[in-house]
Write a protein that holds these residues in place. Structure first.
Motif, short mmCIF file in Angstrom:
data_model
loop_
_atom_site.label_atom_id
_atom_site.label_comp_id
_atom_site.label_asym_id
_atom_site.label_seq_id
_atom_site.Cartn_x
_atom_site.Cartn_y
_atom_site.Cartn_z
N GLU A 94 0.83 -1.21 0.00
CA GLU A 94 0.00 0.00 0.00
C GLU A 94 0.87 1.26 0.00
OE1 GLU A 94 -1.95 -3.48 1.64
OE2 GLU A 94 -0.23 -2.39 2.44
N GLU A 95 1.99 1.21 0.72
CA GLU A 95 2.91 2.35 0.74
C GLU A 95 3.54 2.54 -0.64
OE1 GLU A 95 4.61 1.92 5.29
OE2 GLU A 95 5.51 0.72 3.70
N THR A 96 3.95 1.44 -1.24
CA THR A 96 4.58 1.51 -2.56
C THR A 96 3.62 2.11 -3.58
OG1 THR A 96 5.67 -0.59 -1.97
CG2 THR A 96 5.93 0.17 -4.23
N GLN A 102 1.37 9.16 -6.19
CA GLN A 102 1.75 10.55 -5.96
C GLN A 102 2.74 11.03 -7.01
OE1 GLN A 102 2.44 11.74 -1.72
NE2 GLN A 102 2.01 9.56 -1.37
N LEU A 103 3.69 10.18 -7.34
CA LEU A 103 4.67 10.55 -8.37
C LEU A 103 4.00 10.75 -9.73
CD1 LEU A 103 7.63 8.32 -7.25
CD2 LEU A 103 7.75 10.80 -7.62
N ILE A 104 3.05 9.90 -10.06
CA ILE A 104 2.31 10.04 -11.32
C ILE A 104 1.51 11.34 -11.30
CG2 ILE A 104 0.53 9.04 -12.82
CD1 ILE A 104 3.35 7.54 -12.64
N ASP A 105 0.85 11.63 -10.18
CA ASP A 105 0.08 12.87 -10.05
C ASP A 105 0.96 14.11 -10.20
OD1 ASP A 105 -2.20 11.36 -9.63
OD2 ASP A 105 -2.25 11.69 -7.46
N LYS A 106 2.24 13.99 -9.85
CA LYS A 106 3.16 15.13 -9.93
C LYS A 106 3.88 15.19 -11.28
CE LYS A 106 3.77 15.50 -4.98
NZ LYS A 106 3.01 16.72 -4.86
N GLY A 107 3.45 14.37 -12.23
CA GLY A 107 3.97 14.48 -13.58
C GLY A 107 5.07 13.50 -13.95
N SER A 108 5.27 12.46 -13.17
CA SER A 108 6.29 11.47 -13.51
C SER A 108 5.84 10.65 -14.72
CB SER A 108 6.55 10.52 -12.33
OG SER A 108 7.10 11.23 -11.24
N PRO A 116 1.70 -6.32 -9.47
CA PRO A 116 2.37 -7.40 -8.77
C PRO A 116 3.27 -8.15 -9.76
CG PRO A 116 0.04 -7.91 -9.08
CD PRO A 116 0.27 -6.54 -9.63
N GLU A 117 4.36 -8.65 -9.25
CA GLU A 117 5.30 -9.41 -10.08
C GLU A 117 5.67 -10.68 -9.33
OE1 GLU A 117 6.05 -8.56 -13.12
OE2 GLU A 117 5.13 -6.58 -13.05
N PHE A 118 6.32 -11.61 -10.00
CA PHE A 118 6.69 -12.86 -9.34
C PHE A 118 7.64 -12.62 -8.17
CE2 PHE A 118 10.05 -12.33 -12.43
CZ PHE A 118 11.19 -12.78 -11.78
N TYR A 119 8.34 -11.50 -8.17
CA TYR A 119 9.34 -11.22 -7.15
C TYR A 119 8.87 -10.24 -6.08
CZ TYR A 119 9.93 -7.60 -10.70
OH TYR A 119 9.70 -6.62 -11.64
N THR A 120 7.63 -9.74 -6.20
CA THR A 120 7.13 -8.76 -5.24
C THR A 120 5.62 -8.60 -5.37
OG1 THR A 120 7.31 -6.47 -4.46
CG2 THR A 120 7.56 -6.83 -6.82
N GLU A 121 5.00 -8.14 -4.29
CA GLU A 121 3.56 -7.85 -4.33
C GLU A 121 3.24 -6.64 -5.19
OE1 GLU A 121 1.05 -8.24 -0.60
OE2 GLU A 121 3.08 -8.02 0.21
N GLY A 122 4.21 -5.72 -5.32
CA GLY A 122 3.97 -4.51 -6.10
C GLY A 122 5.25 -3.82 -6.49
N TYR A 123 5.33 -3.47 -7.78
CA TYR A 123 6.50 -2.81 -8.32
C TYR A 123 6.06 -1.84 -9.42
CZ TYR A 123 10.60 -2.18 -11.33
OH TYR A 123 11.59 -1.64 -12.09
N GLY A 124 6.67 -0.66 -9.43
CA GLY A 124 6.47 0.30 -10.50
C GLY A 124 7.78 1.01 -10.78
N TYR A 125 7.93 1.50 -11.99
CA TYR A 125 9.17 2.15 -12.41
C TYR A 125 8.77 3.45 -13.11
CZ TYR A 125 13.80 2.34 -14.77
OH TYR A 125 15.05 2.70 -15.22
N SER A 133 15.19 8.26 -12.56
CA SER A 133 14.43 7.02 -12.63
C SER A 133 14.35 6.39 -11.25
CB SER A 133 15.10 6.04 -13.61
OG SER A 133 15.10 6.59 -14.91
N LEU A 134 13.13 6.01 -10.86
CA LEU A 134 12.88 5.44 -9.54
C LEU A 134 12.21 4.08 -9.69
CD1 LEU A 134 11.31 8.61 -7.91
CD2 LEU A 134 13.66 7.81 -7.62
N HIS A 135 12.81 3.05 -9.11
CA HIS A 135 12.19 1.74 -8.98
C HIS A 135 11.47 1.74 -7.64
CE1 HIS A 135 14.67 -0.12 -12.20
NE2 HIS A 135 15.57 0.75 -11.78
N LEU A 136 10.18 1.56 -7.64
CA LEU A 136 9.39 1.52 -6.41
C LEU A 136 9.03 0.06 -6.17
CD1 LEU A 136 7.21 4.61 -7.27
CD2 LEU A 136 9.19 4.53 -5.75
N PHE A 137 9.59 -0.50 -5.12
CA PHE A 137 9.60 -1.92 -4.89
C PHE A 137 9.02 -2.24 -3.52
CE2 PHE A 137 11.94 -5.72 -3.43
CZ PHE A 137 11.72 -6.58 -4.49
N THR A 138 8.22 -3.30 -3.43
CA THR A 138 7.72 -3.77 -2.15
C THR A 138 8.58 -4.95 -1.70
OG1 THR A 138 5.48 -3.16 -2.83
CG2 THR A 138 5.68 -4.58 -0.90
#
Length: 142
Positions: A94-96, A102-108, A116-125, A133-138
């Motif tokens: 939920e934090e991720t 928020q980053l998308i809302d600010k124009g990212s 969700p990915e096989f290696y995490t519950e949630g990931y975005g780049y 560039s920010l990898h947002l990883f759970t």
């Protein structure tokens, strides 16, 4: 030999905006800041007056590391890209997702949509509005 390594982000415009964004989203703390106007007078030569308030050096405590940011006022060759990035790991999905939104809302720019990915519950780049560039990883659950 004893030394520190810090990611260093040289921003083409508005390092103050990047500083504020990271303070807001991640609670980053400014440990040190020097503006162009704080340089010795002879080191301000050929700097446009409008650039004197720009960041010359800034150290932010960002999670458990320190990062450095600055405005480029010397015309150094800068290429925005993904060869340097930050991976920010959160304990809960939920934090991720919240920071991603928020980053998308600010124009990212979305480089990989949050999912969700096989290696995490949630990931975005994303690429933030300053070209970082920010990898947002759970964190994986064991």
């Amino acid at each position: 030999m004893d030394f520190q390594v810090s990611p260093y982000f040289l921003i083409t415009e508005n390092a103050d905006g990047l500083k504020r964004l990271y303070e807001e989203l991640f609670g980053a703390k400014t440990l040190y800041i020097q503006r162009i106007k704080d340089r010795p007078t002879d080191k301000q030569l050929n700097i446009d007056e409008k650039d004197l308030s720009k960041i010359d050096q800034c150290v932010l405590q960002f999670g458990d590391i320190k990062i450095m940011i600055a405005d480029d006022t010397e015309g150094l060759p800068i290429t925005q890209g993904n060869n340097v990035s930050l991976c920010i790991t959160f304990d809960h999905v939920e934090e991720t997702k919240s920071v991603y939104n928020q980053l998308i809302d600010k124009g990212s720019e979305v480089l990989k949509a949050f999912s969700p990915e096989f290696y995490t519950e949630g990931y975005g780049y994303v690429k933030d509005p300053y070209g970082i560039s920010l990898h947002l990883f759970t964190k994986r659950k064991d």
